[in-house]
Design an enzyme around this catalytic site. Sequence first.
Site, PDB file in Angstrom:
ATOM      1  N   SER A 239     -31.615   7.614  12.790  1.00  0.00           N
ATOM      2  CA  SER A 239     -32.040   9.116  13.667  1.00  0.00           C
ATOM      3  C   SER A 239     -30.962   8.993  14.795  1.00  0.00           C
ATOM      4  O   SER A 239     -30.419   7.742  15.441  1.00  0.00           O
ATOM      5  CB  SER A 239     -33.487   9.281  13.525  1.00  0.00           C
ATOM      6  OG  SER A 239     -34.471   8.164  14.058  1.00  0.00           O
ATOM      7  N   LYS A 240     -31.483   9.899  16.162  1.00  0.00           N
ATOM      8  CA  LYS A 240     -31.230   9.735  17.776  1.00  0.00           C
ATOM      9  C   LYS A 240     -31.882   8.427  18.014  1.00  0.00           C
ATOM     10  O   LYS A 240     -31.049   7.398  18.947  1.00  0.00           O
ATOM     11  CB  LYS A 240     -32.331  10.951  18.298  1.00  0.00           C
ATOM     12  CG  LYS A 240     -31.689  11.973  18.209  1.00  0.00           C
ATOM     13  CD  LYS A 240     -32.346  13.021  17.367  1.00  0.00           C
ATOM     14  CE  LYS A 240     -31.567  13.305  15.798  1.00  0.00           C
ATOM     15  NZ  LYS A 240     -33.304  13.955  15.226  1.00  0.00           N
ATOM     16  N   ARG A 241     -33.274   7.817  17.709  1.00  0.00           N
ATOM     17  CA  ARG A 241     -33.132   6.887  17.889  1.00  0.00           C
ATOM     18  C   ARG A 241     -32.023   4.984  17.589  1.00  0.00           C
ATOM     19  O   ARG A 241     -32.808   3.965  18.370  1.00  0.00           O
ATOM     20  CB  ARG A 241     -34.862   5.960  18.410  1.00  0.00           C
ATOM     21  CG  ARG A 241     -34.646   6.054  16.379  1.00  0.00           C
ATOM     22  CD  ARG A 241     -36.479   5.846  16.361  1.00  0.00           C
ATOM     23  NE  ARG A 241     -36.920   5.973  15.300  1.00  0.00           N
ATOM     24  CZ  ARG A 241     -36.963   5.010  14.273  1.00  0.00           C
ATOM     25  NH1 ARG A 241     -36.682   3.937  14.900  1.00  0.00           N
ATOM     26  NH2 ARG A 241     -36.784   5.340  12.998  1.00  0.00           N
TER      27      ARG A 241
END
Length: 473
Positions: A239-241
Amino acid sequence: MSGVKTRFAPSPTGYLHIGGARTALFCYLYARHHGGSFVLRIEDTDRERSTEESTRAILDSMEWLGLHWDEGPHFQSRRTEIYREHVEKLLQAGRAYRCDCPPELLDAKREIALKTHGKVMYDGRCRDRTDVDPAAPHVVRFRGPRTGQTVVHDLLRGDVVFENADLDDLVLLRSDGGPMYNFVVVVDDILMGITHVIRGDDHLTNTPRQIQLYEALGSPLPRFAHVPMILGEDRKRLSKRHGATSVESYREAGYLPEALVNFLVRLGWSHGDQEIFSLEQLIDLFDLDGVGRSAGVFNPEKLLWLNAHYLKECPAERLQALARPFLEARGYDVSDGRKLVVLVEVLRARAPTLADLAAQAAPYYEREVSLDPAAAGKFLTPEAAPLLRELAELFRAAPEWAPEALEPPFRELAERRGLKIGKLAQPLRVAVTGSTASPGIFETVFLVGREWTLERLARAAGLAESGGPAPAA
RNA sequence: GGUCCCUUCGUCUAGCCCGGCCUAGGACACCGGCCUCUCACGUCGGCGACACGGGUUCAAAUCCCGUAGGGACCGCCA
């Protein structure tokens, strides 16, 4: 044309990410390999979160990767009537019912269930009611079977069996009349004639309910294949993180589409020991039997290696065209075509991405170079000063400014002074680039250009005479 | 917590379905040699794994059972 028809169905709530791109790639390759067709469908039933900007970004990324679709894009937001009609059919047939349980009540029940027994599901309170007011706010739920089993015949995992008793009645239509994902997917896959549903295995537990919907709608089932997910380094869903996860961000960082495609396909699929595949080859070779079952960790270093590989393979003209915008983005004037040709040729083996290539071009496009103090201390010594002055004279007198033309006089000088090439090349390299590492010395000097070379040589000689770099101003 | 899925080098994977060719192969990364005007490229070599425990068998990474670990889903999101 075979009967195979696959689809990629992203929701436009953000950019196309790595995981989605790989699913799209698998769907695309499967369709192409089997001579079938590939449909693109935008799942924008969530009006709150869907944006046109995301849709555009997704389409752009798909095109950039070379994943051309044969049909669509279809937009679910424009098909609301179709979904309502199907809900109506289900309602008529008694396969769906209205439910006016307030969301807060459902939330509260969920919370309690999670704490006590862990079986979080709708309790069917409205399932057999006949007094729900169709005029008052309510949702429509599917009336699923309460007994028996539903089995998913997955092409990758074999038969996966679910107890119907573990499956609750899902919402088909929200109280605002908007249809829900699990329902529209089924309706569209039926209507669009999708034969093979290939998607991430995060959807595996949705599948039995979707199968029940196919049956309720009186439609034959497609084949299902749930491909493993892509994980971050912490082994959690990517995911984005985890940093850069959008296809676009890799494009902007100077990755080539063929590198990303090659990387993505090898995450979960293999063909013996082969590592390098063109899209054409993949169409020829790809099939589901080469796809694995376990999730894979995204490995940026291998992507980088693949990109470096494709940079080295890239035809010169295309590479120049690819590099140009990256150089211009740094404010460099690339109007000198001969310089660009040489630059790209010498830097392609040294830069793993186009962005790196542009960054390494700094000494050749920026008048001011930063001098590495350690390099200066080692090579810009008093003994080197006269050599640098001689080199300056030599370059001033060079009749032609080309790498091949610079070499003979340089070698003559080295011979005359009884020096190995390296003894002359390193001080020169530090003088003109500020560092001990650069492409071949003749290409480097050529790229710096006559004017800047003389300028930098004079400065370096001055520095060398005074025994080292001046203290920082 | 419930349901489901997964488990070979640090990572991607080959081999597993059809047990012996496995002293477990390849790739990335890492380390070292060579090439060399530097760096890089290239090339050669090294390090490094069958989650664990039981079975079955002459023989198991491959078949069976169990355990452990990881993941996904459990929404009037998709």
